[in-house]
Design a protein around this motif. Structure first.
Motif, short mmCIF file in Angstrom:
data_model
loop_
_atom_site.label_atom_id
_atom_site.label_comp_id
_atom_site.label_asym_id
_atom_site.label_seq_id
_atom_site.Cartn_x
_atom_site.Cartn_y
_atom_site.Cartn_z
N GLY A 1 -52.91 2.89 -4.68
CA GLY A 1 -52.68 1.75 -3.81
C GLY A 1 -52.78 0.45 -4.60
N TRP A 2 -52.21 -0.59 -4.04
CA TRP A 2 -52.20 -1.89 -4.69
C TRP A 2 -52.60 -2.93 -3.66
N THR A 3 -53.43 -3.88 -4.07
CA THR A 3 -53.86 -4.98 -3.19
C THR A 3 -53.54 -6.30 -3.87
N GLY A 4 -52.92 -7.19 -3.12
CA GLY A 4 -52.60 -8.51 -3.64
C GLY A 4 -53.08 -9.59 -2.69
N PHE B 1 -53.02 -19.89 8.46
CA PHE B 1 -53.54 -21.20 8.82
C PHE B 1 -54.74 -21.50 7.94
N THR B 2 -54.90 -22.78 7.60
CA THR B 2 -56.03 -23.15 6.76
C THR B 2 -57.33 -23.09 7.55
N ASN B 3 -58.40 -22.73 6.83
CA ASN B 3 -59.72 -22.65 7.45
C ASN B 3 -60.43 -24.01 7.35
N SER B 4 -61.71 -24.05 7.61
CA SER B 4 -62.46 -25.31 7.61
C SER B 4 -62.57 -25.93 6.22
N ASN B 5 -62.23 -25.17 5.19
CA ASN B 5 -62.21 -25.70 3.82
C ASN B 5 -60.80 -26.06 3.37
N GLY B 6 -59.83 -25.98 4.29
CA GLY B 6 -58.45 -26.31 3.96
C GLY B 6 -57.75 -25.22 3.16
N VAL B 7 -58.29 -24.01 3.18
CA VAL B 7 -57.74 -22.91 2.38
C VAL B 7 -57.05 -21.89 3.30
N TYR B 8 -55.85 -21.48 2.91
CA TYR B 8 -55.15 -20.38 3.59
C TYR B 8 -55.13 -19.18 2.66
N THR B 9 -55.09 -17.99 3.24
CA THR B 9 -55.08 -16.75 2.45
C THR B 9 -54.15 -15.74 3.10
N VAL B 10 -53.36 -15.09 2.27
CA VAL B 10 -52.52 -13.96 2.68
C VAL B 10 -52.90 -12.80 1.77
N ALA B 11 -53.17 -11.64 2.35
CA ALA B 11 -53.54 -10.48 1.55
C ALA B 11 -52.89 -9.23 2.13
N GLU B 12 -52.62 -8.28 1.26
CA GLU B 12 -51.95 -7.05 1.70
C GLU B 12 -52.37 -5.91 0.78
N THR B 13 -52.51 -4.73 1.36
CA THR B 13 -52.72 -3.50 0.60
C THR B 13 -51.56 -2.57 0.91
N MET B 14 -50.97 -2.01 -0.15
CA MET B 14 -49.78 -1.17 0.01
C MET B 14 -49.67 -0.24 -1.19
N GLU C 1 -48.43 1.13 -4.69
CA GLU C 1 -48.04 0.41 -5.92
C GLU C 1 -46.52 0.24 -6.00
N SER C 2 -45.76 1.21 -5.55
CA SER C 2 -44.29 1.14 -5.62
C SER C 2 -43.71 0.09 -4.68
N ASP C 3 -44.48 -0.35 -3.69
CA ASP C 3 -44.00 -1.35 -2.72
C ASP C 3 -44.62 -2.72 -2.94
N ARG C 4 -45.35 -2.92 -4.00
CA ARG C 4 -46.08 -4.18 -4.23
C ARG C 4 -45.14 -5.38 -4.27
N TRP C 5 -45.71 -6.58 -4.08
CA TRP C 5 -44.92 -7.81 -4.12
C TRP C 5 -44.29 -7.98 -5.49
N ASP C 6 -43.06 -8.47 -5.49
CA ASP C 6 -42.34 -8.76 -6.73
C ASP C 6 -42.20 -10.27 -6.91
N ALA C 7 -41.73 -10.94 -5.86
CA ALA C 7 -41.54 -12.39 -5.89
C ALA C 7 -41.87 -12.95 -4.51
N CYS C 8 -42.39 -14.17 -4.49
CA CYS C 8 -42.80 -14.77 -3.22
C CYS C 8 -42.39 -16.24 -3.16
N LEU C 9 -42.35 -16.74 -1.96
CA LEU C 9 -42.12 -18.16 -1.68
C LEU C 9 -43.17 -18.59 -0.67
N ALA C 10 -43.96 -19.58 -1.03
CA ALA C 10 -44.95 -20.15 -0.10
C ALA C 10 -44.47 -21.55 0.27
#
Length: 150
Positions: free
Chosen positions: A29-32, A77-90, A92-101
């Motif tokens: 498995g892979w986590t990003g 959405f940002t939390n009380s510290n102004g930080v947003y987080t996106v996480a996923e476990t999948m 390894e063959s399906d892991r993220w390749d490229a992203c746009l935020a």
């Protein structure tokens, strides 16, 4: 008695092979994770200084293409510290390749105009499993700059 020992041994071997099989499955498995901050540039000077502050509740969209070609769309959405987080476990063959935020909106009462050069960030995601990618802060500005900034 001998038959009972044989049955017990085969059950033990089956259980061990199942555990080994499950461990092999989960170890592939892979986590990003992707995270960043959203800030209000109060003086609209393109520098984050003491007069600036984080924006809680700002919305950010993250779109990722996986190695297998799937497109995944995340909303954060940002939390009380102004930080947003996106996480996923999948797998390894399906892991993220490229992203746009990209920033979507700020719900702050006066800091709602997106700063220049903040339309989005494209990046390749080449981090190993368990590591995160940090995006530079997205910046919003007030419609009118306070007089103490001029």
């Amino acid at each position: 008695m001998e038959k009972y020992k044989s049955l017990k041994l085969s059950n033990l071997l089956f259980t061990l092979s199942t555990i080994i099989s499950l461990q092999a499955h989960f170890s592939r498995g892979w986590t990003g994770e992707i995270h960043g901050r959203v800030v209000c540039d109060v003086c609209a000077d393109s520098f984050i200084g003491p007069e600036d502050h984080i924006l809680q509740g700002a919305e950010v969209a993250v779109l990722c293409i996986t190695k297998s070609g799937d497109v995944l769309n995340y909303q954060a959405f940002t939390n009380s510290n102004g930080v947003y987080t996106v996480a996923e476990t999948m797998p390894e063959s399906d892991r993220w390749d490229a992203c746009l935020a990209r920033p979507i909106s700020s719900f702050h009462e006066y800091c709602t105009h997106l700063g220049d050069g903040n339309s989005g960030v494209k990046f390749s995601y080449n981090r190993p499993s368990g590591y995160s990618h940090t995006i530079r802060p997205f910046v919003y500005r007030p419609a009118r700059v306070p007089t103490y900034c001029i």
